[in-house]
Scaffold this motif. Structure first.
Motif, PDB file in Angstrom:
ATOM      1  N   ASP A   1     -66.949  40.460 -47.199  1.00 28.91           N
ATOM      2  CA  ASP A   1     -67.525  40.086 -48.563  1.00 28.91           C
ATOM      3  C   ASP A   1     -68.672  39.110 -48.508  1.00 28.91           C
ATOM      4  O   ASP A   1     -69.018  38.639 -47.647  1.00 28.91           O
ATOM      5  CB  ASP A   1     -66.208  39.343 -49.207  1.00 28.91           C
ATOM      6  CG  ASP A   1     -65.901  38.177 -48.686  1.00 28.91           C
ATOM      7  OD1 ASP A   1     -66.851  37.186 -48.486  1.00 28.91           O
ATOM      8  OD2 ASP A   1     -64.706  37.983 -48.044  1.00 28.91           O
ATOM      9  N   THR A   2     -69.130  39.019 -49.677  1.00 28.55           N
ATOM     10  CA  THR A   2     -70.160  37.944 -50.010  1.00 28.55           C
ATOM     11  C   THR A   2     -69.920  37.157 -51.352  1.00 28.55           C
ATOM     12  O   THR A   2     -69.358  37.852 -52.096  1.00 28.55           O
ATOM     13  CB  THR A   2     -71.675  38.854 -50.216  1.00 28.55           C
ATOM     14  OG1 THR A   2     -71.731  39.652 -51.304  1.00 28.55           O
ATOM     15  CG2 THR A   2     -71.955  39.302 -48.781  1.00 28.55           C
ATOM     16  N   MET A   3     -70.389  36.168 -51.447  1.00 23.82           N
ATOM     17  CA  MET A   3     -70.027  35.259 -52.631  1.00 23.82           C
ATOM     18  C   MET A   3     -71.258  34.858 -53.343  1.00 23.82           C
ATOM     19  O   MET A   3     -72.333  34.842 -52.877  1.00 23.82           O
ATOM     20  CB  MET A   3     -69.416  33.894 -52.105  1.00 23.82           C
ATOM     21  CG  MET A   3     -69.021  33.168 -53.074  1.00 23.82           C
ATOM     22  SD  MET A   3     -68.598  31.512 -52.600  1.00 23.82           S
ATOM     23  CE  MET A   3     -69.875  30.840 -52.146  1.00 23.82           C
ATOM     24  N   HIS A   4     -71.163  35.134 -54.840  1.00 27.76           N
ATOM     25  CA  HIS A   4     -72.248  35.021 -55.526  1.00 27.76           C
ATOM     26  C   HIS A   4     -72.105  33.967 -56.611  1.00 27.76           C
ATOM     27  O   HIS A   4     -70.970  34.011 -56.990  1.00 27.76           O
ATOM     28  CB  HIS A   4     -72.857  36.326 -55.994  1.00 27.76           C
ATOM     29  CG  HIS A   4     -72.970  37.464 -54.629  1.00 27.76           C
ATOM     30  ND1 HIS A   4     -74.368  37.251 -54.022  1.00 27.76           N
ATOM     31  CD2 HIS A   4     -72.500  38.199 -54.136  1.00 27.76           C
ATOM     32  CE1 HIS A   4     -74.177  38.195 -53.092  1.00 27.76           C
ATOM     33  NE2 HIS A   4     -73.035  38.612 -53.171  1.00 27.76           N
TER      34      HIS A   4
ATOM     35  N   TYR B   1     -67.188  37.444 -56.091  1.00 28.70           N
ATOM     36  CA  TYR B   1     -67.163  37.691 -54.603  1.00 28.70           C
ATOM     37  C   TYR B   1     -67.437  39.310 -54.852  1.00 28.70           C
ATOM     38  O   TYR B   1     -66.801  40.133 -55.699  1.00 28.70           O
ATOM     39  CB  TYR B   1     -65.780  37.676 -54.031  1.00 28.70           C
ATOM     40  CG  TYR B   1     -65.620  36.220 -53.755  1.00 28.70           C
ATOM     41  CD1 TYR B   1     -65.739  35.810 -52.353  1.00 28.70           C
ATOM     42  CD2 TYR B   1     -65.236  35.263 -54.505  1.00 28.70           C
ATOM     43  CE1 TYR B   1     -65.668  34.407 -52.076  1.00 28.70           C
ATOM     44  CE2 TYR B   1     -65.063  34.006 -54.234  1.00 28.70           C
ATOM     45  CZ  TYR B   1     -65.330  33.504 -52.862  1.00 28.70           C
ATOM     46  OH  TYR B   1     -65.356  32.218 -52.603  1.00 28.70           O
ATOM     47  N   LEU B   2     -68.211  39.892 -54.116  1.00 26.83           N
ATOM     48  CA  LEU B   2     -68.504  41.137 -53.687  1.00 26.83           C
ATOM     49  C   LEU B   2     -67.652  41.695 -52.590  1.00 26.83           C
ATOM     50  O   LEU B   2     -68.092  41.315 -51.462  1.00 26.83           O
ATOM     51  CB  LEU B   2     -70.182  41.531 -53.441  1.00 26.83           C
ATOM     52  CG  LEU B   2     -70.295  42.811 -53.276  1.00 26.83           C
ATOM     53  CD1 LEU B   2     -70.064  43.869 -54.173  1.00 26.83           C
ATOM     54  CD2 LEU B   2     -71.836  42.968 -53.096  1.00 26.83           C
ATOM     55  N   PHE B   3     -66.516  42.489 -52.839  1.00 21.80           N
ATOM     56  CA  PHE B   3     -65.882  42.865 -51.682  1.00 21.80           C
ATOM     57  C   PHE B   3     -66.342  44.454 -51.162  1.00 21.80           C
ATOM     58  O   PHE B   3     -66.715  45.165 -52.003  1.00 21.80           O
ATOM     59  CB  PHE B   3     -64.461  42.823 -51.889  1.00 21.80           C
ATOM     60  CG  PHE B   3     -63.726  41.684 -52.059  1.00 21.80           C
ATOM     61  CD1 PHE B   3     -63.901  40.554 -51.383  1.00 21.80           C
ATOM     62  CD2 PHE B   3     -62.547  41.709 -53.145  1.00 21.80           C
ATOM     63  CE1 PHE B   3     -63.292  39.428 -51.541  1.00 21.80           C
ATOM     64  CE2 PHE B   3     -61.966  40.297 -53.259  1.00 21.80           C
ATOM     65  CZ  PHE B   3     -62.370  39.240 -52.548  1.00 21.80           C
TER      66      PHE B   3
ATOM     67  N   LEU C   1     -66.837  49.236 -53.588  1.00 23.73           N
ATOM     68  CA  LEU C   1     -67.191  47.775 -53.891  1.00 23.73           C
ATOM     69  C   LEU C   1     -66.539  47.309 -54.901  1.00 23.73           C
ATOM     70  O   LEU C   1     -66.268  47.941 -56.072  1.00 23.73           O
ATOM     71  CB  LEU C   1     -68.625  48.002 -54.377  1.00 23.73           C
ATOM     72  CG  LEU C   1     -69.753  48.448 -53.183  1.00 23.73           C
ATOM     73  CD1 LEU C   1     -71.276  48.640 -53.842  1.00 23.73           C
ATOM     74  CD2 LEU C   1     -69.696  47.743 -51.976  1.00 23.73           C
ATOM     75  N   VAL C   2     -66.280  45.931 -54.658  1.00 24.50           N
ATOM     76  CA  VAL C   2     -65.310  45.340 -55.882  1.00 24.50           C
ATOM     77  C   VAL C   2     -65.809  43.947 -56.078  1.00 24.50           C
ATOM     78  O   VAL C   2     -66.157  43.092 -55.421  1.00 24.50           O
ATOM     79  CB  VAL C   2     -63.862  45.133 -55.211  1.00 24.50           C
ATOM     80  CG1 VAL C   2     -62.912  44.318 -56.322  1.00 24.50           C
ATOM     81  CG2 VAL C   2     -63.088  46.375 -54.939  1.00 24.50           C
ATOM     82  N   LEU C   3     -65.917  43.595 -57.579  1.00 21.21           N
ATOM     83  CA  LEU C   3     -66.191  42.297 -58.108  1.00 21.21           C
ATOM     84  C   LEU C   3     -65.050  41.716 -58.331  1.00 21.21           C
ATOM     85  O   LEU C   3     -64.245  42.220 -59.404  1.00 21.21           O
ATOM     86  CB  LEU C   3     -67.253  42.365 -59.220  1.00 21.21           C
ATOM     87  CG  LEU C   3     -68.569  43.168 -58.888  1.00 21.21           C
ATOM     88  CD1 LEU C   3     -69.604  43.327 -60.087  1.00 21.21           C
ATOM     89  CD2 LEU C   3     -69.432  42.390 -57.591  1.00 21.21           C
ATOM     90  N   ALA C   4     -64.789  40.501 -58.009  1.00 26.93           N
ATOM     91  CA  ALA C   4     -63.744  39.802 -58.087  1.00 26.93           C
ATOM     92  C   ALA C   4     -63.732  38.176 -58.196  1.00 26.93           C
ATOM     93  O   ALA C   4     -64.714  37.529 -57.531  1.00 26.93           O
ATOM     94  CB  ALA C   4     -62.368  40.176 -57.185  1.00 26.93           C
TER      95      ALA C   4
END
Length: 98
Positions: free
Chosen positions: A69-72, A56-58, A44-47
């Protein structure tokens, strides 16, 4: 397979990452991939993209390729989503391994 992520994934700057090796899917969401339904999330990557404020959570495979991905709006909300989907997620700041 490398535990250390690249600094940029999908054009976004990596800020934090976590391995899913020591986690378990909570079952709260269903992960499926059109290209290969059997693929599993390894990292899991936060970018962030450029100067965007959204995080973004990749969901990445073992080669750091983005599966989805999901965007937050905030980092905390992205982490909350990761914890909703997986137990025991431990994000590490990218700068801590450089």
């Amino acid at each position: 397979m490398s535990w250390k992520p690249p600094q940029v994934i999908d054009g976004a700057t990596v800020e934090m990452y976590a391995s899913t090796a020591e986690t378990q899917a909570t079952g709260a969401t269903r992960h499926s991939w059109i290209a290969d339904p059997a693929m599993e999330v390894s990292y899991l990557v936060l970018a962030r993209y450029g100067s965007e404020s959204d995080t973004y959570l990749f969901y990445c495979d073992e080669s750091w390729q983005v599966l989805s991905d999901t965007m937050h709006p905030t980092v905390d909300e992205a982490i909350e989503q990761a914890n909703f989907e997986f137990t025991g997620v431990q994000f590490v700041p990218l700068k801590s391994i450089e």
